[in-house]
Design a protein around this motif. Structure first.
Motif, PDB file in Angstrom:
ATOM      1  N   ILE D  87     -10.970  10.380   5.786  1.00 16.55           N
ATOM      2  CA  ILE D  87     -11.759   8.677   6.336  1.00 16.55           C
ATOM      3  C   ILE D  87     -12.974   8.372   4.982  1.00 16.55           C
ATOM      4  N   LEU D  88     -13.556   9.290   4.324  1.00 16.63           N
ATOM      5  CA  LEU D  88     -14.592   8.962   3.220  1.00 16.63           C
ATOM      6  C   LEU D  88     -14.553   8.010   1.958  1.00 16.63           C
ATOM      7  N   GLY D  89     -13.251   7.774   1.346  1.00 18.16           N
ATOM      8  CA  GLY D  89     -13.116   7.621   0.456  1.00 18.16           C
ATOM      9  C   GLY D  89     -13.490   5.886   1.218  1.00 18.16           C
ATOM     10  N   PHE D 133     -10.839  -2.996   6.815  1.00 24.77           N
ATOM     11  CA  PHE D 133      -9.822  -2.690   8.498  1.00 24.77           C
ATOM     12  C   PHE D 133      -8.860  -1.733   8.336  1.00 24.77           C
ATOM     13  N   GLN D 134      -9.239  -0.967   6.684  1.00 20.63           N
ATOM     14  CA  GLN D 134      -8.636  -0.031   6.693  1.00 20.63           C
ATOM     15  C   GLN D 134      -9.511   1.425   6.858  1.00 20.63           C
ATOM     16  N   THR D 135     -10.561   1.516   6.797  1.00 17.50           N
ATOM     17  CA  THR D 135     -11.842   1.816   7.425  1.00 17.50           C
ATOM     18  C   THR D 135     -11.281   2.608   9.018  1.00 17.50           C
ATOM     19  N   ASN D 136     -11.388   0.800   9.666  1.00 15.02           N
ATOM     20  CA  ASN D 136     -11.164   1.110  11.131  1.00 15.02           C
ATOM     21  C   ASN D 136      -9.737   1.656  11.251  1.00 15.02           C
ATOM     22  N   ARG D 137      -8.821   1.160  10.855  1.00 24.91           N
ATOM     23  CA  ARG D 137      -6.938   1.971  10.503  1.00 24.91           C
ATOM     24  C   ARG D 137      -7.354   3.496  11.159  1.00 24.91           C
TER      25      ARG D 137
END
Lengths: 202, 202, 202, 202
Positions: D87-89, D133-137
């Protein structure tokens, strides 16, 4: 008593987190906003943005660098279980250098590829790396380190801290003796290297 | 009910922590970033940085001073167990003076060794010291102080608070009646004295 | 499920606290720092500080005002036990107006005793007061209010909120139809009145 | 071990919250404060404020937009139960774009209805939407998502995230190929649409 010292540790971490978060967000206000006359052409606007390339690159490098220092700080303090006043001086010195980063970033971006500004930036990073190493070493040593902590975790924190010190020192030397461009490229590669590392570690 | 008042205390501390952290990090944006023409010599850059010496010194002094006030605030509030509205006025006044420090620092650094700016800085610190003393005294007195708190801890908080008041008052007097240089040297010695104290206390 | 909604409420409060704390601390950076030529007389420095009187007064008024709104916000949310999306719109609108206060303060201080800037400041405060009232009313009404909350506490929060709305409205009217000076004096009296209230309540 | 990873998740959320809160509050300091000569007419003041219309509109749009991203971030992380370095990146990249919003807002407001600034703003938002979107996915996928989470909640988070991506992409296209005015109107309608959505959902 144990609860009380834990509370002191928690507060130190909270305060440090806040300083990291503010410093990282303040980076943006050092970038000057272009004000073009009404009706300026699209080309003039693109040129104005292009003139800020160094500022944008500097912003993203410093954002990543401060973010990485924050992560390292946390990784180390997760291993600490007890508060000790010895940590205070190193931690506040580290925060002072982190909070100094918006200045070093703006100075280096405003004078892109010049020797002194580049060395200033790299030296700030080297100082942060050294204080980061010492702070994290203190947090993961007796009497602060938790009794049940895996020695391998401690070793990992220190090796990473040392790697950052060596990397920054290399950038300082490259910028000072070889060419400012080399120093800045070494810095610019940090986010990329980090990204690759995370990908590989998955 | 007890849980509720504890919650009010915790929130007051969180809010205060945030103001301390923001004030300490805002110090940097008052330092003007040198923009030299492209191709300026290394010497010109070193000169531009040298011209900012007062700003850098002021930054590190104020960073340490605000950091020390923050630590004192916490040491005191760790001893408090109950919330009382009496603390609100003193605490908000203290925070207002702490948040004022970036201005006092920038003014004093931009007019280094001048009498009025130095007195302004020292007087701001004296006001902060007095409000800090009164805030911490209120937090460590009934009805706020915890029932099981060691009276020696309370005495320690107050003695330190009083020492800061006396130190700041001395700096004001030195700057006003003797020489601004003396006042500023007294201030500059604070981080050093603190460092020695921590070393000795280890 | 209950724990989850409580968590959502806690986060909303944390985010709001942070915005209040940042807005209150940003007030200072709108005050321009005097840069006098080296060797300027003490009198010239005192004059430069005197010219900033409006900025200093504005700083302390707004610091107190934001501090009081923050306290009111907390008093209300201490009575809330359940999260409901209905609060979101009002709360974000309130925060947007609070975060707008540094601008309103700087504009009114830079143009002291002028009608439009004074009305702008008072109107910003009136808007904040109205949104504050509505936000706090929502937080202390079903379905958000805690089951065991004393109705008198709820009444107290709302009466205070209404008092701020009426006070701000009076300041707007005074500034608009009578004289900007009257409006600004009404504002300047807020910290004093608050101080007296706290003293009397002890 | 579980407690430790939960702690890492909590800290990531706290740090992200702080960056969101600082970025949203920094929006205001990019608006220039009008300084009119003493005795300027009310009309001159009203004109000076009218000249800032674009800045005020930009402020309120960006405040709402950042507020909505913050809410979406929280809705997603409430469903996460385990920390994972993956998730960090994404999260740091999202924060870097959010912290960039004050610049994009100021640039677009200072050059209202011009093509390049409008596209810059819309593109920043599109990038934030994609990273959001990508972080939450990632936060709502294994191995991070909680074991007992309702799949419908996950679907809801992703559909909303996708809607923001599509909306921003539409604004970019409208601004680039049709007219900057259309793009800016699409943006200005976001707070209104959100308000209506919340009203309808009640």
């Amino acid at each position: 008593m144990a609860a009380k010292t834990d509370h002191a540790l928690e507060r130190l971490v909270f305060f440090s987190d806040a300083v990291f978060a503010i410093a990282i967000t303040l980076l943006i206000i050092e970038i000057p906003v272009p004000h073009l006359p009404h009706g300026a052409s699209d080309l003039a606007h693109l040129q104005a943005l292009a003139d800020l390339t160094a500022s944008f690159v500097g912003y993203f490098i410093s954002f990543t660098v401060i973010g990485l220092f924050w992560m390292g700080h946390h990784r180390a303090f997760t291993l600490a279980a007890h508060y000790h006043p010895r940590i205070l001086g190193w931690n506040i010195a580290l925060l002072a250098v982190i909070a100094f980063m918006p200045f070093a970033t703006a100075y280096s971006s405003a004078n892109w590829f010049e020797r002194v500004p580049t060395i200033t930036y790299c030296a700030t990073m080297l100082l942060a790396a050294a204080l980061n190493f010492q702070t994290n070493r203190t947090a993961t040593s007796p009497p602060m380190v938790g009794a049940t902590v895996d020695p391998q975790d401690v070793r990992y924190v220190r090796q990473r801290g040392l790697a950052v010190v060596l990397g920054s020192a290399t950038a300082v030397v490259a910028a000072a003796f070889l060419s400012p461009k080399l120093g800045q490229m070494a810095l610019a590669s940090i986010p990329l290297r980090r990204f690759l590392l995370v990908r590989l570690a998955k």
